[in-house]
Design a protein around this motif. Structure first.
Motif, PDB file in Angstrom:
ATOM      1  N   SER A 119       0.934  -1.081   0.051  1.00 25.06           N
ATOM      2  CA  SER A 119       0.060   0.063  -0.066  1.00 25.06           C
ATOM      3  C   SER A 119       0.893   0.996  -0.159  1.00 25.06           C
ATOM      4  CB  SER A 119      -0.805   0.021   1.131  1.00 25.06           C
ATOM      5  OG  SER A 119      -1.714  -0.915   1.148  1.00 25.06           O
ATOM      6  N   LEU A 120       0.685   2.164  -0.855  1.00 24.56           N
ATOM      7  CA  LEU A 120       1.488   3.262  -0.623  1.00 24.56           C
ATOM      8  C   LEU A 120       0.487   4.380  -1.668  1.00 24.56           C
ATOM      9  CD1 LEU A 120       3.196   3.875  -3.944  1.00 24.56           C
ATOM     10  CD2 LEU A 120       4.392   2.240  -2.979  1.00 24.56           C
ATOM     11  N   ASP A 121       0.898   5.694  -1.474  1.00 31.59           N
ATOM     12  CA  ASP A 121       0.244   6.875  -2.085  1.00 31.59           C
ATOM     13  C   ASP A 121       1.349   7.860  -2.705  1.00 31.59           C
ATOM     14  OD1 ASP A 121      -2.139   5.911  -1.163  1.00 31.59           O
ATOM     15  OD2 ASP A 121      -2.238   7.447   0.665  1.00 31.59           O
ATOM     16  N   VAL A 122       0.857   8.279  -3.710  1.00 25.80           N
ATOM     17  CA  VAL A 122       1.792   9.342  -4.088  1.00 25.80           C
ATOM     18  C   VAL A 122       0.678  10.702  -4.573  1.00 25.80           C
ATOM     19  CG1 VAL A 122       3.458  10.059  -5.948  1.00 25.80           C
ATOM     20  CG2 VAL A 122       2.951   7.730  -5.602  1.00 25.80           C
ATOM     21  N   LYS A 123       1.051  11.699  -3.893  1.00 25.72           N
ATOM     22  CA  LYS A 123      -0.065  12.683  -3.815  1.00 25.72           C
ATOM     23  C   LYS A 123       0.167  13.402  -5.148  1.00 25.72           C
ATOM     24  CE  LYS A 123       2.817  15.824  -1.432  1.00 25.72           C
ATOM     25  NZ  LYS A 123       3.133  17.093  -1.650  1.00 25.72           N
ATOM     26  N   PRO A 124      -0.776  14.267  -5.843  1.00 27.54           N
ATOM     27  CA  PRO A 124      -0.560  14.863  -7.255  1.00 27.54           C
ATOM     28  C   PRO A 124       0.617  15.950  -7.024  1.00 27.54           C
ATOM     29  CG  PRO A 124      -2.792  15.249  -6.227  1.00 27.54           C
ATOM     30  CD  PRO A 124      -2.079  14.497  -5.116  1.00 27.54           C
ATOM     31  N   GLY A 125       1.561  15.844  -7.753  1.00 25.28           N
ATOM     32  CA  GLY A 125       2.772  16.547  -8.003  1.00 25.28           C
ATOM     33  C   GLY A 125       3.621  16.289  -7.002  1.00 25.28           C
ATOM     34  N   GLY A 126       3.579  15.253  -6.348  1.00 24.16           N
ATOM     35  CA  GLY A 126       4.364  14.493  -5.321  1.00 24.16           C
ATOM     36  C   GLY A 126       5.696  13.531  -6.010  1.00 24.16           C
ATOM     37  N   VAL A 127       6.615  13.425  -5.251  1.00 20.25           N
ATOM     38  CA  VAL A 127       7.721  12.316  -5.872  1.00 20.25           C
ATOM     39  C   VAL A 127       8.037  11.748  -4.827  1.00 20.25           C
ATOM     40  CG1 VAL A 127      10.218  12.223  -6.692  1.00 20.25           C
ATOM     41  CG2 VAL A 127       8.857  14.317  -7.214  1.00 20.25           C
ATOM     42  N   VAL A 128       7.518  10.390  -5.059  1.00 18.68           N
ATOM     43  CA  VAL A 128       7.967   9.148  -3.839  1.00 18.68           C
ATOM     44  C   VAL A 128       8.824   8.161  -4.373  1.00 18.68           C
ATOM     45  CG1 VAL A 128       7.065   7.179  -2.820  1.00 18.68           C
ATOM     46  CG2 VAL A 128       5.584   9.382  -3.017  1.00 18.68           C
ATOM     47  N   SER A 129       9.869   7.912  -3.806  1.00 19.71           N
ATOM     48  CA  SER A 129      10.820   7.005  -4.017  1.00 19.71           C
ATOM     49  C   SER A 129      10.631   5.568  -3.523  1.00 19.71           C
ATOM     50  CB  SER A 129      12.329   7.665  -3.578  1.00 19.71           C
ATOM     51  OG  SER A 129      12.598   8.422  -4.678  1.00 19.71           O
ATOM     52  N   LEU A 130      10.852   4.584  -4.432  1.00 22.24           N
ATOM     53  CA  LEU A 130      10.752   3.206  -3.952  1.00 22.24           C
ATOM     54  C   LEU A 130      12.261   2.804  -3.487  1.00 22.24           C
ATOM     55  CD1 LEU A 130       8.201   1.439  -6.165  1.00 22.24           C
ATOM     56  CD2 LEU A 130       7.835   2.031  -3.922  1.00 22.24           C
ATOM     57  N   LEU A 131      12.772   2.632  -2.409  1.00 23.59           N
ATOM     58  CA  LEU A 131      13.935   2.206  -1.995  1.00 23.59           C
ATOM     59  C   LEU A 131      14.044   0.527  -1.629  1.00 23.59           C
ATOM     60  CD1 LEU A 131      14.843   4.933   0.369  1.00 23.59           C
ATOM     61  CD2 LEU A 131      15.595   4.586  -2.016  1.00 23.59           C
ATOM     62  N   GLY A 132      15.021   0.065  -1.890  1.00 26.11           N
ATOM     63  CA  GLY A 132      15.056  -1.603  -1.664  1.00 26.11           C
ATOM     64  C   GLY A 132      16.246  -2.260  -2.366  1.00 26.11           C
ATOM     65  N   ARG A 133      16.580  -3.240  -1.738  1.00 21.68           N
ATOM     66  CA  ARG A 133      17.864  -3.836  -2.521  1.00 21.68           C
ATOM     67  C   ARG A 133      17.536  -4.728  -3.631  1.00 21.68           C
ATOM     68  NH1 ARG A 133      19.647  -4.893   3.320  1.00 21.68           N
ATOM     69  NH2 ARG A 133      18.071  -6.399   3.499  1.00 21.68           N
ATOM     70  N   ASN A 134      18.503  -5.235  -4.386  1.00 18.72           N
ATOM     71  CA  ASN A 134      18.292  -6.064  -5.536  1.00 18.72           C
ATOM     72  C   ASN A 134      16.978  -7.137  -5.357  1.00 18.72           C
ATOM     73  OD1 ASN A 134      19.886  -4.608  -7.213  1.00 18.72           O
ATOM     74  ND2 ASN A 134      21.773  -5.571  -6.593  1.00 18.72           N
ATOM     75  N   GLY A 135      16.352  -7.208  -6.150  1.00 19.38           N
ATOM     76  CA  GLY A 135      15.169  -8.379  -6.211  1.00 19.38           C
ATOM     77  C   GLY A 135      14.050  -7.966  -4.932  1.00 19.38           C
ATOM     78  N   ALA A 136      14.078  -6.775  -4.416  1.00 15.95           N
ATOM     79  CA  ALA A 136      13.120  -6.537  -3.290  1.00 15.95           C
ATOM     80  C   ALA A 136      11.795  -6.601  -3.997  1.00 15.95           C
ATOM     81  CB  ALA A 136      13.542  -5.192  -2.722  1.00 15.95           C
ATOM     82  N   GLY A 137      11.438  -5.917  -5.188  1.00 17.63           N
ATOM     83  CA  GLY A 137      10.079  -6.124  -5.693  1.00 17.63           C
ATOM     84  C   GLY A 137       9.830  -4.695  -6.218  1.00 17.63           C
ATOM     85  N   LYS A 138      10.931  -3.664  -6.483  1.00 18.80           N
ATOM     86  CA  LYS A 138      10.530  -2.482  -6.801  1.00 18.80           C
ATOM     87  C   LYS A 138       9.888  -2.405  -8.451  1.00 18.80           C
ATOM     88  CE  LYS A 138      14.705  -1.280  -6.162  1.00 18.80           C
ATOM     89  NZ  LYS A 138      15.275  -2.523  -5.946  1.00 18.80           N
ATOM     90  N   THR A 139      10.683  -3.004  -9.265  1.00 19.95           N
ATOM     91  CA  THR A 139      10.283  -3.035 -10.442  1.00 19.95           C
ATOM     92  C   THR A 139       8.994  -3.902 -10.668  1.00 19.95           C
ATOM     93  OG1 THR A 139      12.570  -2.955 -11.440  1.00 19.95           O
ATOM     94  CG2 THR A 139      10.668  -4.022 -12.882  1.00 19.95           C
ATOM     95  N   THR A 140       8.686  -4.923 -10.061  1.00 18.18           N
ATOM     96  CA  THR A 140       7.418  -5.610  -9.914  1.00 18.18           C
ATOM     97  C   THR A 140       6.192  -4.635  -9.369  1.00 18.18           C
ATOM     98  OG1 THR A 140       8.475  -7.605  -9.295  1.00 18.18           O
ATOM     99  CG2 THR A 140       6.154  -7.589  -9.113  1.00 18.18           C
ATOM    100  N   ILE A 141       6.682  -3.658  -8.421  1.00 16.35           N
ATOM    101  CA  ILE A 141       5.285  -2.623  -8.468  1.00 16.35           C
ATOM    102  C   ILE A 141       5.204  -1.788  -9.483  1.00 16.35           C
ATOM    103  CG2 ILE A 141       4.785  -0.764  -6.676  1.00 16.35           C
ATOM    104  CD1 ILE A 141       6.544  -2.008  -4.457  1.00 16.35           C
TER     105      ILE A 141
END
Ligand SMILES: Nc1ncnc2c1ncn2[C@@H]1O[C@H](COP(=O)(O)OP(=O)(O)OP(=O)(O)O)[C@@H](O)[C@H]1O
Ligand SMILES: [Mg+2]
Lengths: 290, 241
Positions: B32-54
């Motif tokens: 679960s996560l939100d990005v507000k209009p005009g906001g910049v949210v970063s997904l952080l995590g190690r290799n294989g954490a699932g960032k690209t999958t999100i």
């Protein structure tokens, strides 16, 4: 060996080459974009010839009007075939696609044979293209010159559409990476259907060109489709330019073989194909990976 | 900005209990996560954490995904990638996704315009002079940096208001990284909603309003920027283990 014989066989070879090029071009487009080896291509070529014949026989529509109508009619046949059959093959082993299109061929041949038998139906050269030019060394039938010129122009236009236009860029993107193309908002299923329809349209058009030169009959596509596949392999699976150049040059080579090695002329294209598969698999005739 | 003021704004991109699978193997667990209009949210995590999958799940590119992904209040979980793109979510994929058989110009013009208000070509060429200089080159003839510029440029043209940037600085030289940071900053000024995947935490920390830390397909931490030095230290330690 006389010059007349050589020139005559070369022209005959280029005529055959025109048909090889038109058919291989459609096969290469369909293979490249849909990843389907369309063995129904020969039957679709036959459909084009039959349609040209039928338009004249039943509706009195002559050659010049028949050409665009056959292209559209065959394109429509392609759209229907894609929607009913081919679409279901995209997510299964390509072998099923080969079997399916082969089955479509047998069905189409069967239907036409049932109504028209296997003996050839007559379709004469249009009056405006009848006769020959006397070149001194040989008589050049005008219709054959027309077929070669028309095939070159159509091949060029098709190449241009795919390599230089917006829709062509969409098709190439869908070929290279369909998933990513969809993620950018491209309608990949529609592009595939259009590519199949276009390829079948070209096959039908080739059939209409063939009607006055070869015998119009339900089996007429069964041998040339094999040659066209060999040409696609020689040109580099799925390479558009490769299919066109290999089509014309294999026709010419076959003509030359009739002069120099008549006993090999019927198989020279297959010899080249086998050599390509053995020594340069996965590379088009320009040496690029495909 | 505190968590309270942040939550007053209706998010542009809203993920709820998003799960996704590669075949039988589950890759995301109730993200679960939100990005507000005009906001910049970063997904952080190690290799294989699932960032690209999100990112792929938001774009509809996973064969199986469950939960909810709302974009501008519209549920997109059942939509095809094409429909999602046409709603106005632009993808700058991992590995840049430049089509090698297309020229630079063809790559640039490939995605259909989805809304009014996309950047004009003039504006794009001002931002990325290299792209203009290489218009007739084949996509696969570009350097990594040029490809990344092109991947961003081609989305700016479409009028998409939300942009998913998957590791835009990976493998690039520091000067190029800096140019991309400037680009992201100006995109932020222009009001784009941005979800950024970034291994380079220093880079992410400079441009982001909020951070979501992913581990084994789950959200394990959420931070609102600007971060204090203790927070920066702990995230950095987490990422480098
Ligand atoms: N196509 C795939 N098929 C099966 N499993 C996959 C596939 N792609 C990724 N995975 C698995 O899913 C998990 C998450 O991968 P993902 O690519 O989302 O990680 P990531 O956080 O983007 O990593 P990186 O920083 O290396 O890009 C990993 O365990 C990976 O092995
Ligand atoms: Mg990744």
């Amino acid at each position: 060996m006389s010059f007349q014989l050589l020139a005559g066989q070369l022209v005959l070879g280029l005529i055959n080459g025109s048909f090889y090029a038109l058919l291989s071009l459609g096969l290469a487009i369909i293979f490249g974009i849909l990843n389907i080896a369309n063995f129904a291509h020969g039957a679709q070529y036959m459909f084009g010839a039959m349609l040209a014949w039928g338009l004249l026989e039943y509706a009195g529509i002559g050659y010049w009007y028949a050409l665009p109508l056959v292209f559209l009619g065959a394109g429509l046949l392609g759209l229907l075939t894609e929607a009913i059959f081919i679409r279901r093959m995209y997510h299964v082993d390509p072998l099923y696609g080969i079997l399916l299109t082969f089955g479509i061929t047998l069905m189409m041949q069967g239907v036409f044979r049932n109504y028209y038998g296997v003996s050839g139906l007559p379709y004469s050269v249009p009056a405006s293209l009848s006769g020959s030019w006397n070149l001194g060394v040989m008589y050049l039938p005008i219709y054959r010159v027309w077929v070669i010129v028309a095939a070159v122009v159509i091949c060029f236009l098709t190449w241009y559409t795919i390599e230089k236009t917006r829709i062509g860029a969409n098709l190439r993107a869908a070929t290279e990476n369909p998933t990513l193309a969809e993620a950018f908002g491209l309608n990949v299923p529609l592009l595939k259907a259009a590519a199949y329809a276009g390829g079948v349209g070209l096959a039908g058009l080739a059939g209409a060109f063939a009607a006055p030169v070869y015998s119009v009959n339900p089996m007429m596509g069964s041998e040339i489709v094999i040659v066209a596949f060999a040409v696609v392999v020689i040109g580099g699976m799925g390479s558009i330019k490769g299919a066109i150049i290999a089509g014309f040059s294999m026709g010419a080579l076959e003509g030359l073989a009739k002069v120099f090695w008549p006993e090999f002329s019927a198989m020279v294209i297959y010899i080249v194909m086998v050599a390509v598969i053995l020594y340069r698999p996965g590379v088009d005739i320009f040496g690029r990976k495909v | 900005m505190t968590a309270d003021t942040y939550s007053l704004v209706k998010p542009a991109l809203e993920l709820r209990n998003l799960s996704a699978w590669y075949g039988e193997s589950r890759a995301l667990y109730d993200v679960s996560l939100d990005v507000k209009p005009g906001g910049v949210v970063s997904l952080l995590g190690r290799n294989g954490a699932g960032k690209t999958t999100i990112v792929k799940s938001i774009m509809g590119l996973m064969n199986r995904r469950e939960g909810s992904v709302r974009f501008e209040n519209r549920e997109t979980i059942g939509l095809s990638p094409r429909k999602i793109a046409l709603l106005g979510i632009g993808l700058v994929p991992e590995e840049r996704g430049i089509f090698g058989t297309l020229t630079v110009q063809e790559n640039l013009m490939l995605p259909p315009v989805v809304r009014d208000g996309g950047m004009t070509l003039e504006r794009i060429f001002d931002l990325f002079p290299n792209v203009r200089a290489r218009l007739t080159a084949a996509g696969n003839a570009l350097s990594g940096g040029e490809q990344q510029m092109l991947a961003i440029a081609r989305i700016l043209r479409t009028g998409a208001r939300a942009i998913l940037l998957d590791e835009p600085t990976e493998g690039l030289a520091p000067v190029i990284v800096q140019q991309i940071r400037k680009t992201i900053e100006s995109m932020k000024e222009m009001g784009f909603t941005i979800l950024l995947v970034e291994q380079n935490f220093d880079f992410a920390a400079r441009v982001s309003d909020a951070f979501v830390v992913i581990e084994n397909g789950r959200v394990v931490d959420r931070l609102e920027g600007p971060l204090g030095s203790a927070e920066i230290e702990s995230v950095r330690r987490f990422l480098s283990v």
